[in-house]
Design a protein around this motif. Structure first.
Motif, PDB file in Angstrom:
ATOM      1  N   ASP A 280       0.820  -1.219   0.000  1.00  0.00           N
ATOM      2  CA  ASP A 280       0.000   0.000   0.000  1.00  0.00           C
ATOM      3  C   ASP A 280       0.850   1.264   0.000  1.00  0.00           C
ATOM      4  O   ASP A 280       0.526   2.237  -0.690  1.00  0.00           O
ATOM      5  CB  ASP A 280      -0.929  -0.002   1.216  1.00  0.00           C
TER       6      ASP A 280
ATOM      7  N   PRO B 109      -6.944  -2.006  -6.907  1.00  0.00           N
ATOM      8  CA  PRO B 109      -6.993  -1.598  -5.494  1.00  0.00           C
ATOM      9  C   PRO B 109      -8.326  -0.951  -5.161  1.00  0.00           C
ATOM     10  O   PRO B 109      -8.861  -0.164  -5.949  1.00  0.00           O
ATOM     11  CB  PRO B 109      -5.837  -0.592  -5.374  1.00  0.00           C
TER      12      PRO B 109
ATOM     13  N   ALA C 148     -11.464  -0.297   1.301  1.00  0.00           N
ATOM     14  CA  ALA C 148     -10.286  -0.926   1.910  1.00  0.00           C
ATOM     15  C   ALA C 148     -10.426  -0.990   3.431  1.00  0.00           C
ATOM     16  O   ALA C 148     -10.076  -2.000   4.064  1.00  0.00           O
ATOM     17  CB  ALA C 148      -9.029  -0.154   1.527  1.00  0.00           C
TER      18      ALA C 148
END
Length: 360
Positions: free
Chosen positions: A65, A125, A131
């Protein structure tokens, strides 16, 4: 345009940079110390300005990340994250970075046109909110697993002394059972272990309560999760877990694409004259999404007569296990329609229009 391949490790990044002609113009390792890694990307960004910018590719590794954030900070035009490929007999970090940059250069036209990269499974992503929701739901699974392990150790102590039959209730997850465990006479070391396990049990319960509170708040704030909650058996945890692992529904051209994304489609091994060799499901996707769908199957079959009839027809031909997986796959396609059309789940499916009405 420059094409950057990155092999990510804990202490260093192995990078390979290619120019528009496909020639490798830089091969090196960069320390992950902030000063050095920022200096490298600053220099690369300045160099890429005269080349029309740069794009990057890296394999997912569980802690990439910060690399994506750094690429965005230093003007990377697009960062491509892919699943790792199978191991080879001649594997080095430099070869991995070289193969990644070469793959990116070969697919440069497809990448510019927004088409899939050939030969690699690309990972998109999630949005920051998704997330966080993924992290929260995965945290609940881990805490639940730790709680289950603690309860299993308590059961082991009871079985060791054949004391489980003296429990005042059928299960241990009651106040009377906890009081009984607190006062149970055991040998010194077993009593010490039991006290520690009971303390851990109380800790896991408090943590689950805290996590569930966060899940309910985030589920109520998510339109997609609220819509998925109309499925039988989809509570706050299940609906939030599926919504955060679905990504944008516009990415999936067909309903079956979502089932494939979660690894619920059969694997295929066709060769020569054999053209119908189907195997078990691929399982190339979110394990938690498949787990949640498997838990929903029992609730859907109990409440939806049409789905239950369809399940029983497959069960007679192929068995219960394959039939349950088929229901999971159908639920994935139903979820695609629900989110795409913003409609809640309907028992029995969408009612068909009469023939005359359709003609008119």
């Amino acid at each position: 345009m420059l094409y950057l391949g990155i092999d990510v490790h804990r202490k260093q990044l192995t990078v390979n940079v290619r120019n528009e002609a496909g020639e490798a113009i830089e091969r090196r390792q960069v320390s992950t110390e902030w000063k050095r890694v920022r200096a490298f990307f600053q220099r690369l960004s300045e160099r890429a300005r005269g080349e029309g910018g740069y794009v990057a590719i890296l394999e997912t590794c569980g802690f990439h990340d910060w690399v994506l954030a750094l690429l965005d900070e230093y003007d990377c035009r697009e960062a491509v994250v892919v699943q790792p490929t199978g191991r080879t007999k001649k594997k080095t970090d430099r070869r991995d970075a070289q193969a990644l940059s070469e793959t990116l250069w070969i697919n440069r036209e497809r990448l510019a046109a927004g088409q899939p990269i050939r030969g690699l499974r690309r990972i998109h992503p999630p949005e920051p909110r998704d997330a966080e929701n993924r992290q929260l739901t995965a945290l609940r699974v881990r805490v639940t697993q730790l709680r289950t392990r603690t309860l299993n150790k308590i059961h082991r102590i009871l079985l060791k002394h054949n004391l489980e039959q003296h429990c005042p209730t059928k299960g241990l997850a009651t106040k009377r059972a906890r009081q009984w465990l607190d006062q149970l006479e055991l040998p010194e070391l077993d009593r010490l272990e039991m006290d520690l396990l009971l303390a851990q049990w109380s800790l896991w319960d408090r943590q689950l309560t805290s996590v569930d509170c966060q899940i309910r708040q985030r589920q109520a704030a998510s339109p997609t999760a609220t819509l998925i909650a109309s499925l039988p058996g989809a509570g706050a945890f299940g609906s939030l877990a599926l919504a955060s692992r679905m990504d944008r529904v516009e990415r999936f051209a067909r309903p079956g694409s979502l089932a494939n994304y979660w690894g619920l489609t059969p694997s295929v091994r066709n060769s020569g004259e054999t053209t119908d060799r189907l195997g078990s499901i691929t399982k190339e996707g979110s394990r938690l999404a498949r787990f949640v769908l498997a838990q929903m199957v029992l609730h859907v079959l109990r409440r939806d007569p049409a789905m239950r009839t369809w399940y029983q027809r497959i069960k007679r031909r192929r068995g219960a296990k394959i039939a349950r997986v088929a229901v999971m796959r159908r639920l994935a396609t139903i979820l695609w329609h629900m989110v795409k059309r913003k409609e809640p789940y309907q028992l029995g499916g969408v009612p068909r229009r009469p023939l005359m009405a359709a003609v008119e």
